[in-house]
Design a protein around this motif. Structure first.
Motif, PDB file in Angstrom:
ATOM      1  N   ILE A   1     -43.972   6.143 -35.939  1.00  0.00           N
ATOM      2  CA  ILE A   1     -45.521   6.577 -36.346  1.00  0.00           C
ATOM      3  C   ILE A   1     -45.181   7.977 -37.120  1.00  0.00           C
ATOM      4  O   ILE A   1     -44.670   8.947 -36.589  1.00  0.00           O
ATOM      5  CB  ILE A   1     -46.262   6.633 -35.106  1.00  0.00           C
ATOM      6  N   THR A   2     -45.652   8.226 -38.301  1.00  0.00           N
ATOM      7  CA  THR A   2     -45.637   9.337 -38.846  1.00  0.00           C
ATOM      8  C   THR A   2     -46.808  10.469 -38.104  1.00  0.00           C
ATOM      9  O   THR A   2     -47.777  10.065 -37.878  1.00  0.00           O
ATOM     10  CB  THR A   2     -46.190   9.369 -40.360  1.00  0.00           C
ATOM     11  N   THR A   3     -46.323  11.735 -37.908  1.00  0.00           N
ATOM     12  CA  THR A   3     -46.823  12.380 -37.189  1.00  0.00           C
ATOM     13  C   THR A   3     -47.368  13.862 -37.735  1.00  0.00           C
ATOM     14  O   THR A   3     -46.455  14.275 -38.466  1.00  0.00           O
ATOM     15  CB  THR A   3     -46.263  12.760 -35.699  1.00  0.00           C
ATOM     16  N   VAL A   4     -48.424  14.386 -37.717  1.00  0.00           N
ATOM     17  CA  VAL A   4     -48.820  15.454 -38.486  1.00  0.00           C
ATOM     18  C   VAL A   4     -49.642  16.511 -37.386  1.00  0.00           C
ATOM     19  O   VAL A   4     -50.394  16.004 -36.746  1.00  0.00           O
ATOM     20  CB  VAL A   4     -49.842  15.071 -39.555  1.00  0.00           C
ATOM     21  N   ILE A   5     -49.093  17.651 -37.404  1.00  0.00           N
ATOM     22  CA  ILE A   5     -49.737  18.591 -36.561  1.00  0.00           C
ATOM     23  C   ILE A   5     -50.342  19.520 -37.550  1.00  0.00           C
ATOM     24  O   ILE A   5     -49.759  20.081 -38.626  1.00  0.00           O
ATOM     25  CB  ILE A   5     -48.727  19.570 -35.856  1.00  0.00           C
ATOM     26  N   ALA A   6     -51.839  19.728 -37.495  1.00  0.00           N
ATOM     27  CA  ALA A   6     -52.578  20.434 -38.676  1.00  0.00           C
ATOM     28  C   ALA A   6     -53.472  21.122 -37.965  1.00  0.00           C
ATOM     29  O   ALA A   6     -54.152  21.082 -36.795  1.00  0.00           O
ATOM     30  CB  ALA A   6     -53.100  19.349 -39.412  1.00  0.00           C
TER      31      ALA A   6
ATOM     32  N   GLY B   1     -50.561  21.133 -42.833  1.00  0.00           N
ATOM     33  CA  GLY B   1     -49.680  21.136 -41.476  1.00  0.00           C
ATOM     34  C   GLY B   1     -48.323  20.796 -41.597  1.00  0.00           C
ATOM     35  O   GLY B   1     -47.786  20.788 -42.769  1.00  0.00           O
ATOM     36  N   THR B   2     -47.888  20.096 -40.557  1.00  0.00           N
ATOM     37  CA  THR B   2     -46.398  19.896 -40.407  1.00  0.00           C
ATOM     38  C   THR B   2     -46.503  18.429 -40.517  1.00  0.00           C
ATOM     39  O   THR B   2     -47.049  17.840 -39.531  1.00  0.00           O
ATOM     40  CB  THR B   2     -45.647  20.405 -39.451  1.00  0.00           C
ATOM     41  N   THR B   3     -45.899  17.822 -41.377  1.00  0.00           N
ATOM     42  CA  THR B   3     -45.540  16.304 -41.247  1.00  0.00           C
ATOM     43  C   THR B   3     -43.970  15.909 -40.544  1.00  0.00           C
ATOM     44  O   THR B   3     -43.179  16.337 -41.006  1.00  0.00           O
ATOM     45  CB  THR B   3     -45.555  15.477 -42.442  1.00  0.00           C
ATOM     46  N   PHE B   4     -44.201  15.036 -39.297  1.00  0.00           N
ATOM     47  CA  PHE B   4     -42.868  14.491 -39.067  1.00  0.00           C
ATOM     48  C   PHE B   4     -42.679  13.071 -39.319  1.00  0.00           C
ATOM     49  O   PHE B   4     -43.631  12.563 -39.061  1.00  0.00           O
ATOM     50  CB  PHE B   4     -42.904  14.548 -37.356  1.00  0.00           C
ATOM     51  N   HIS B   5     -41.615  12.629 -40.142  1.00  0.00           N
ATOM     52  CA  HIS B   5     -41.376  11.541 -40.604  1.00  0.00           C
ATOM     53  C   HIS B   5     -40.804  10.633 -39.380  1.00  0.00           C
ATOM     54  O   HIS B   5     -39.887  11.147 -38.573  1.00  0.00           O
ATOM     55  CB  HIS B   5     -40.450  11.404 -41.733  1.00  0.00           C
ATOM     56  N   PRO B   6     -41.265   9.199 -39.476  1.00  0.00           N
ATOM     57  CA  PRO B   6     -40.868   8.516 -38.346  1.00  0.00           C
ATOM     58  C   PRO B   6     -38.952   8.219 -38.461  1.00  0.00           C
ATOM     59  O   PRO B   6     -38.764   8.169 -39.903  1.00  0.00           O
ATOM     60  CB  PRO B   6     -41.442   7.293 -38.554  1.00  0.00           C
ATOM     61  N   ARG B   7     -38.509   7.783 -37.574  1.00  0.00           N
ATOM     62  CA  ARG B   7     -37.495   7.546 -37.653  1.00  0.00           C
ATOM     63  C   ARG B   7     -37.094   6.011 -38.579  1.00  0.00           C
ATOM     64  O   ARG B   7     -37.821   5.299 -38.156  1.00  0.00           O
ATOM     65  CB  ARG B   7     -36.544   7.043 -36.258  1.00  0.00           C
ATOM     66  N   PRO B   8     -35.881   5.784 -39.185  1.00  0.00           N
ATOM     67  CA  PRO B   8     -35.892   4.435 -40.010  1.00  0.00           C
ATOM     68  C   PRO B   8     -35.941   3.614 -39.082  1.00  0.00           C
ATOM     69  O   PRO B   8     -36.516   2.295 -39.075  1.00  0.00           O
ATOM     70  CB  PRO B   8     -34.533   4.759 -40.855  1.00  0.00           C
ATOM     71  N   GLU B   9     -34.817   3.626 -38.000  1.00  0.00           N
ATOM     72  CA  GLU B   9     -34.863   2.678 -37.025  1.00  0.00           C
ATOM     73  C   GLU B   9     -35.773   2.786 -35.903  1.00  0.00           C
ATOM     74  O   GLU B   9     -35.308   3.050 -34.733  1.00  0.00           O
ATOM     75  CB  GLU B   9     -33.415   2.277 -36.670  1.00  0.00           C
ATOM     76  N   ARG B  10     -37.024   2.154 -36.105  1.00  0.00           N
ATOM     77  CA  ARG B  10     -37.935   2.321 -35.071  1.00  0.00           C
ATOM     78  C   ARG B  10     -37.912   1.463 -33.769  1.00  0.00           C
ATOM     79  O   ARG B  10     -37.256   0.364 -34.070  1.00  0.00           O
ATOM     80  CB  ARG B  10     -39.310   2.319 -35.643  1.00  0.00           C
ATOM     81  N   LEU B  11     -38.118   2.033 -32.699  1.00  0.00           N
ATOM     82  CA  LEU B  11     -38.235   1.092 -31.473  1.00  0.00           C
ATOM     83  C   LEU B  11     -39.312   0.132 -31.576  1.00  0.00           C
ATOM     84  O   LEU B  11     -40.437   0.362 -32.012  1.00  0.00           O
ATOM     85  CB  LEU B  11     -38.440   1.945 -30.193  1.00  0.00           C
ATOM     86  N   SER B  12     -39.126  -1.090 -30.896  1.00  0.00           N
ATOM     87  CA  SER B  12     -40.339  -2.067 -30.971  1.00  0.00           C
ATOM     88  C   SER B  12     -41.144  -1.537 -30.086  1.00  0.00           C
ATOM     89  O   SER B  12     -40.964  -0.569 -29.125  1.00  0.00           O
ATOM     90  CB  SER B  12     -39.554  -3.355 -30.379  1.00  0.00           C
ATOM     91  N   ALA B  13     -42.175  -1.959 -30.062  1.00  0.00           N
ATOM     92  CA  ALA B  13     -43.486  -1.512 -29.073  1.00  0.00           C
ATOM     93  C   ALA B  13     -42.910  -1.627 -27.663  1.00  0.00           C
ATOM     94  O   ALA B  13     -43.335  -0.638 -26.927  1.00  0.00           O
ATOM     95  CB  ALA B  13     -44.638  -2.391 -29.259  1.00  0.00           C
ATOM     96  N   ARG B  14     -42.309  -2.515 -27.326  1.00  0.00           N
ATOM     97  CA  ARG B  14     -41.927  -2.878 -25.887  1.00  0.00           C
ATOM     98  C   ARG B  14     -40.815  -1.690 -25.505  1.00  0.00           C
ATOM     99  O   ARG B  14     -40.914  -1.173 -24.394  1.00  0.00           O
ATOM    100  CB  ARG B  14     -41.206  -4.150 -25.766  1.00  0.00           C
ATOM    101  N   LYS B  15     -39.857  -1.212 -26.402  1.00  0.00           N
ATOM    102  CA  LYS B  15     -38.796  -0.489 -26.131  1.00  0.00           C
ATOM    103  C   LYS B  15     -39.597   0.818 -26.123  1.00  0.00           C
ATOM    104  O   LYS B  15     -39.027   1.697 -25.092  1.00  0.00           O
ATOM    105  CB  LYS B  15     -37.680  -0.524 -26.954  1.00  0.00           C
ATOM    106  N   SER B  16     -40.461   1.107 -27.016  1.00  0.00           N
ATOM    107  CA  SER B  16     -40.926   2.563 -26.756  1.00  0.00           C
ATOM    108  C   SER B  16     -41.766   2.571 -25.467  1.00  0.00           C
ATOM    109  O   SER B  16     -42.102   3.910 -24.966  1.00  0.00           O
ATOM    110  CB  SER B  16     -42.135   2.669 -27.907  1.00  0.00           C
ATOM    111  N   TRP B  17     -42.264   1.445 -25.210  1.00  0.00           N
ATOM    112  CA  TRP B  17     -43.126   1.391 -23.839  1.00  0.00           C
ATOM    113  C   TRP B  17     -42.235   1.647 -22.623  1.00  0.00           C
ATOM    114  O   TRP B  17     -42.381   2.572 -21.731  1.00  0.00           O
ATOM    115  CB  TRP B  17     -43.744   0.201 -23.603  1.00  0.00           C
ATOM    116  N   ILE B  18     -40.847   1.201 -22.789  1.00  0.00           N
ATOM    117  CA  ILE B  18     -39.977   1.416 -21.745  1.00  0.00           C
ATOM    118  C   ILE B  18     -39.417   2.900 -21.935  1.00  0.00           C
ATOM    119  O   ILE B  18     -39.334   3.738 -20.837  1.00  0.00           O
ATOM    120  CB  ILE B  18     -38.698   0.508 -21.797  1.00  0.00           C
TER     121      ILE B  18
END
Ligand code: GLU
Length: 356
Positions: free
Chosen positions: A229-234, A253-270
Motif C-alpha cells: 500500500i502506497t502511504t502518504v503523510i500529508a 507530504g511524504t510518499t512511502f512507496h510499497p515494497r515490490p514483494e508485497r505480503l499477501s493479505a493473509r501474511k500481512s494479517w499474521i
C-alpha cells in the motif's frame, strides 16, 4: 487489491480546534475531496480521531484533561457521537451519507471477525455510504487497545485491500528533524525503504492531544508498505490535501512507496494484525533455513519457547541473539510442544520480518 481504493486517517489535532471542539471546516474539506475522488472512481474509508478531545471539550468545563484510561474511555463515549454528528453534517453538504464503524483489536485478531468487518465496509460502499471508522475506545480493554489511529488505519487499509493510505496530520510530512528543535529541518518527499536512520528521524515526537506522533505514523507506513500500500503523510490544513496526496505526482507530504514483494493479505494479517501469544527461540541452523531457503520451522530448530500459546496462535520467532526475525502461527500448543509433529510453524503461516 483494488487499484483506486484508499483509507484516509485524520488526526486529533486536525479534527479538533484549539478549544477541543470539532473543527467543522476541516471535516468539510475532507468530505469535498472524498466526494471528488469517488466521482473519479475511488472507494474511500475515513478513519477519524478526536473522540476523546471532543468529548472533553463537552464535559471537561475547562478542567485539565484526565489521564487515566477509565476516564478517557468514558470521555470518548461523549465525544464519538459529537464527532459522528459533525461528519454527518460535513458529508450532508456534499450530498453523501456516512456510516459509523467502531473497531477493536480483537476484531482484527479473530479471522472470522476480520472478514466480517471487511464485509460490512464493502456493503457500506455498495450502498454508496462513506464508512467513518474509529477505535471502539469506550469498551476496548486497556491492555489490548490500539491507542493510536495510525495503526488502526493501516490495518483497515490492509483489511479492505486499499491501494493507498493517507495520514493527514499537523506537519508538512516526514521532516529530516523535529522542526521545533531544528529550524533547518526539511521535508522528505519520498521514502523507498525503511532503515534505522529513518526511525531515528521520526523520534518520539508527540503533540499535546493526539496519541500518535511521527513514530506511530512511520510504524503504520511500514505496515502498509509491506502490504503493498502506497502511504502518504500529508498536512491536513493544506488545500485539497487528500486530493493532492493521491492524484498528483509529485504530490504533497511524504510518499512511502510499497515494497515490490508485497505480503499477501493473509501474511500481512499474521505479521501485523494478530497479537503474539508467545515466542520461539530458534537456533542458527533454523534461522538459515527460514531466511535463505524459505523452509518451515521444525521442532528441532527451536531451543526454547515462552508463553501459553495454543494451536493456531501467533508467536514471535526470535533468532539466536534474541532479535525478532519472523512471526507465524504455531501448529502445536506450548503444552504439547515436545510431543508434536516435526513442523512447528509451516512456511505458509510464517512471515519473515527482517527485510527492510
Ligand atoms: N481513538 C482516539 C479518539 O478518537 C484517537 C486515537 C489517536 O489519537 O490516534 O479520540
Amino acid at each position: 487489491m483494488a487499484t483506486r481504493s484508499l483509507v484516509v486517517k485524520i488526526g486529533t489535532t486536525s479534527v479538533t480546534d484549539n478549544t477541543g471542539g470539532v473543527a467543522q471546516e476541516a471535516l468539510e474539506q475532507v468530505a469535498r475531496d472524498v466526494v471528488e475522488l469517488r466521482a473519479r472512481g475511488w472507494t474511500i474509508v475515513v478513519v477519524t480521531s478526536g473522540a476523546i478531545t471532543a468529548g472533553w471539550s463537552e464535559v471537561g468545563r475547562g478542567r485539565p484533561r484526565p489521564s487515566d484510561s477509565v476516564s478517557l474511555q468514558a470521555v470518548s463515549a461523549v465525544g464519538q457521537p459529537l464527532l459522528m454528528h459533525a461528519w454527518r453534517d460535513a458529508f450532508a453538504k456534499v450530498g453523501t451519507s456516512v456510516g459509523q464503524v467502531l473497531l477493536a483489536p480483537l476484531d482484527f485478531s479473530h479471522r472470522g471477525q476480520y472478514l466480517h468487518a471487511r464485509g460490512t465496509l464493502e456493503a457500506l460502499q455498495a450502498l454508496n455510504v462513506v464508512p467513518i471508522v474509529n477505535e471502539n475506545d469506550a469498551v476496548a480493554d486497556e491492555e489490548i487497545r490500539f491507542g493510536d489511529n495510525d495503526r488502526l488505519a493501516a490495518l483497515v487499509a490492509n483489511l479492505v485491500g486499499a491501494s493507498h493510505l493517507v495520514l493527514l496530520t499537523d506537519t508538512a510530512g516526514l521532516l529530516t528533524a523535529d522542526p521545533r528543535l531544528d529550524p533547518t529541518a526539511t521535508l522528505i518527499e519520498e521514502v523507498t525503504a525503511f532503515d534505522t536512520e529513518l526511525v531515528d528521524v521520526a523520534g518520539a515526537s508527540r503533540s499535546g492531544v493526539g496519541s500518535g506522533g511521527m513514530a506511530s505514523k512511520l510504524a503504520a507506513a511500514r505496515m502498509a508498505t509491506w502490504s503493498g500500500i502506497t502511504t502518504v503523510i500529508a498536512p491536513a490544513h493544506a488545500e485539497h490535501a487528500l486530493l493532492h496526496s493521491v492524484t498528483d505526482s509529485p504530490g504533497i507530504g511524504t510518499t512511502f512507496h510499497p515494497r515490490p514483494e508485497r505480503l499477501s493479505a493473509r501474511k500481512s494479517w499474521i505479521a501485523f494484525a494478530v497479537a503474539s501469544r508467545g515466542a520461539l527461540h530458534i537456533n542458527q541452523g533454523a534461522l538459515q533455513a527460514l531466511e535463505h531457503h524459505g523452509r518451515s520451522l521444525l521442532r528441532v530448530g527451536v531451543e526454547s519457547h515462552v508463553g501459553n500459546f495454543v494451536e493456531g496462535d501467533a508467536v514471535e520467532i526470535k533468532g539466536p541473539e534474541g532479535q525478532v526475525v519472523a512471526k507465524g502461527l504455531v501448529r502445536v500448543s506450548a503444552e504439547s510442544f515436545h510431543e508434536s509433529d516435526d513442523v512447528v510453524v509451516h512456511r505458509d503461516d510464517l512471515v519473515l520480518l527482517r527485510r527492510s
